[in-house]
Scaffold this motif. Structure first.
Motif, PDB file in Angstrom:
ATOM      1  N   SER A  58      -8.958   8.084  -0.607  1.00  0.00           N
ATOM      2  CA  SER A  58      -8.310   6.765  -0.634  1.00  0.00           C
ATOM      3  C   SER A  58      -9.315   5.635  -0.834  1.00  0.00           C
ATOM      4  N   ARG A  59     -10.353   5.899  -1.608  1.00  0.00           N
ATOM      5  CA  ARG A  59     -11.404   4.888  -1.758  1.00  0.00           C
ATOM      6  C   ARG A  59     -10.880   3.549  -2.285  1.00  0.00           C
ATOM      7  N   VAL A  60      -9.871   3.607  -3.160  1.00  0.00           N
ATOM      8  CA  VAL A  60      -9.419   2.353  -3.759  1.00  0.00           C
ATOM      9  C   VAL A  60      -8.384   1.622  -2.910  1.00  0.00           C
ATOM     10  N   TYR A  61      -7.916   2.266  -1.851  1.00  0.00           N
ATOM     11  CA  TYR A  61      -6.825   1.674  -1.075  1.00  0.00           C
ATOM     12  C   TYR A  61      -7.171   0.266  -0.558  1.00  0.00           C
TER      13      TYR A  61
ATOM     14  N   ILE B 122      -5.887  -7.791 -16.579  1.00  0.00           N
ATOM     15  CA  ILE B 122      -5.262  -6.465 -16.514  1.00  0.00           C
ATOM     16  C   ILE B 122      -5.789  -5.722 -15.284  1.00  0.00           C
ATOM     17  N   LEU B 123      -7.125  -5.783 -15.097  1.00  0.00           N
ATOM     18  CA  LEU B 123      -7.737  -5.032 -14.001  1.00  0.00           C
ATOM     19  C   LEU B 123      -7.362  -5.608 -12.638  1.00  0.00           C
ATOM     20  N   VAL B 124      -7.429  -6.931 -12.525  1.00  0.00           N
ATOM     21  CA  VAL B 124      -7.297  -7.557 -11.204  1.00  0.00           C
ATOM     22  C   VAL B 124      -5.836  -7.824 -10.825  1.00  0.00           C
ATOM     23  N   ILE B 125      -4.997  -8.118 -11.813  1.00  0.00           N
ATOM     24  CA  ILE B 125      -3.602  -8.462 -11.498  1.00  0.00           C
ATOM     25  C   ILE B 125      -2.638  -7.370 -11.957  1.00  0.00           C
ATOM     26  N   GLY B 126      -2.810  -6.954 -13.216  1.00  0.00           N
ATOM     27  CA  GLY B 126      -1.837  -6.036 -13.811  1.00  0.00           C
ATOM     28  C   GLY B 126      -1.782  -4.690 -13.106  1.00  0.00           C
TER      29      GLY B 126
ATOM     30  N   PHE C  23      -6.324  -5.597  -0.717  1.00  0.00           N
ATOM     31  CA  PHE C  23      -6.901  -6.938  -0.774  1.00  0.00           C
ATOM     32  C   PHE C  23      -6.350  -7.702  -1.990  1.00  0.00           C
ATOM     33  N   LEU C  24      -6.330  -7.025  -3.135  1.00  0.00           N
ATOM     34  CA  LEU C  24      -5.831  -7.685  -4.354  1.00  0.00           C
ATOM     35  C   LEU C  24      -4.366  -8.068  -4.200  1.00  0.00           C
ATOM     36  N   VAL C  25      -3.577  -7.111  -3.707  1.00  0.00           N
ATOM     37  CA  VAL C  25      -2.134  -7.328  -3.618  1.00  0.00           C
ATOM     38  C   VAL C  25      -1.788  -8.404  -2.584  1.00  0.00           C
ATOM     39  N   ARG C  26      -2.568  -8.454  -1.495  1.00  0.00           N
ATOM     40  CA  ARG C  26      -2.253  -9.448  -0.453  1.00  0.00           C
ATOM     41  C   ARG C  26      -2.644 -10.856  -0.860  1.00  0.00           C
ATOM     42  N   TRP C  27      -3.842 -10.990  -1.461  1.00  0.00           N
ATOM     43  CA  TRP C  27      -4.370 -12.341  -1.653  1.00  0.00           C
ATOM     44  C   TRP C  27      -4.555 -12.759  -3.104  1.00  0.00           C
TER      45      TRP C  27
END
Ligand code: PFF
Length: 453
Positions: free
Chosen positions: A423-426, A51-55, A431-435
């Motif tokens: 924008s700390r989480v940007y 949930i955290l990493v993908i969802g 990174f998550l969304v790209r790879w």
């Protein structure tokens, strides 16, 4: 009727609507089944990581596209990539929503039937729940009638519009649903099987962790958060410019996960209270196993059993309703906004055509049982095609689009509400969304193909 582009009236309304989409049969019915089949706590742990990493990253991507373009999924992609083939992602999302809705209403109709029967005291009178369930689903007219009533309720909500329909309804139903969950959890804690239930749910046994468990957890996270079907994208198009996308996605994910885990707390202590019933009873768990579990767990206080099962099926029904609303809205928004039809006409068209498809799903438990494709009935085929093929494919393309094609400034602007919030989480998000997410989804997809062969 709302003028111009519709909006949710409040931040709370927006979050409850999105949470209503996420919380559904997937949480109360599919999640406990998956937990039971995949060994309990270790599965839950992996699920939460998924949930955290993908969802959450996929949900934020949908929010970015929906709110930035202020349109349904198809138009959203058309606007962001005019003339490019990316709009296929929008089409596949809306088509998947349409197909899923057509079989979702069938199971939702079952929840309505079980709510009515348990409140009327009929359910408790039957002891052979497997025969009872089979007799119901294979009776074409009865199960069809319940699916039609369910669809009619969804239709009324959707045709009333975003604020008066979806938001108002979510604001009433979501607190009710959370209250029912709370009551049932308290009841479950008074059952004799509570200790075994808690150990099963909370004490991970890592020897049970296999690749297939990890991949099931990913698939479940995807379905449970309503991703890649245009629902979150469409709802985000009704968000205000001030809505914080990342924290909203996190709130939705937290509510969704709490409901799923609490459903486990409700079901497993009951299951462990009854000797001879296994936690991995499969999809029949909720409609066949549970009624007898309730019977036996409460045999000394039948009234409590009556209240418990009535509330449980009502919970299932409410959860199904808010999710079905979002599936319907994903398609209706497209027909209304892009094909220029009034909301009323658009929602009528969607309800009727989806019901026609749903009718075939209903009948696939009775007269159309013999009609199969690759060994699957129409119901199974729709489930397979949408959740195993369209959904991962759509999710994959969606993150590739957001991570690699979409102008990073648009993504940053949306995530930071045009620079007004930090924008700390940007960086983590990109990174998550790209790879990470594309690789993970590829794994789910490949597994689906391997299972098919
Ligand atoms: N998330 C819903 C559930 O858990 O039951 C199901 C669902 C709703 C899936 C909407 C997809 C969707 F677009």
């Amino acid at each position: 009727m709302e003028e111009g582009h519709a909006n949710f009236g409040s931040r709370m309304g927006a979050i409850l609507a999105a949470a209503g989409s996420a919380v559904g049969l997937g949480n109360v019915w599919r999640f406990p089944t998956e937990v039971g089949n995949n060994g309990g706590a270790a599965f839950i742990l992996v699920y939460v990581i998924c949930i955290l990493v993908i969802g959450i990253p996929i949900m934020v991507s949908e929010f970015v596209i929906g709110r930035h373009t202020q349109s349904n999924m198809i138009d959203g992609f058309r606007r962001l990539a005019p003339g490019k083939w990316w709009r296929i992602i929008g089409y596949q999302g809306v088509i998947a929503a349409f197909i899923i809705l057509s079989y979702y209403i069938v199971v939702s109709g079952w929840t309505l039937y079980y709510s009515v029967e348990s409140v009327a005291g009929q359910l408790a009178e039957n002891r052979r729940y497997d025969e009872y369930f089979q007799a119901f689903v294979s009776n074409p007219w009865l199960s069809l009638a319940y699916a039609v009533v369910f669809m009619a309720i969804v239709h009324v909500v959707i045709s009333r519009g975003v604020q008066k329909g979806i938001e108002k309804c979510s604001k009433v139903m979501m607190p009710m649903l959370l209250l029912i969950i709370g009551i049932l959890v308290v009841c479950a804690f008074s059952m004799p099987g509570i200790d075994d239930g808690l150990v099963f749910l909370l004490k991970p046994d890592f020897s049970k962790l296999t690749v297939s468990v990890v991949l099931s957890a990913m698939g479940q996270a995807f379905f449970s958060l309503s991703l890649a079907m245009g629902c979150m994208c469409t709802y985000a198009s009704y968000f205000s410019p001030k809505t914080k996308l990342v924290s909203s996605a996190m709130s939705v994910a937290v509510i969704d996960t709490i409901v799923a885990v609490f459903s486990g707390f409700i079901i497993f202590p009951a299951v462990f209270s009854v000797p001879g019933i296994e936690a991995d009873a499969g999809p029949g768990l909720v409609f066949i196993t549970l009624p007898s579990v309730f019977d036996m767990a409460f045999h000394s206080v039948p009234f409590l059993g009556y209240v418990f099962s009535g509330l449980f099926y009502l919970l299932l029904f409410l959860a199904a309703l808010t999710s079905a609303m979002s599936l319907h809205e994903s398609v209706t928004a497209y027909v209304h906004e892009s094909l220029g039809m009034s909301r009323r006409k658009a929602s009528f068209l969607v309800s009727v055509s989806c019901m026609a498809l749903g009718m075939m799903c209903c009948l696939s438990f009775g007269p159309l049982r013999e009609v199969t494709v690759a060994g699957m009935t129409i119901f199974d085929l729709f489930d397979f095609f949408s959740s195993k093929i369209l959904l991962p494919l759509g999710g994959f393309l969606l993150v590739i689009f957001t991570g690699h094609y979409l102008d990073g400034r648009i993504v940053k602007d949306e995530i930071t509400n045009r620079g007004t919030i930090p924008s700390r989480v940007y960086g983590v998000f990109i990174f998550l969304v790209r790879w990470v997410v594309p690789v993970a989804i590829t794994m789910i997809f490949v597994r689906g193909i391997i299972e098919m062969l």
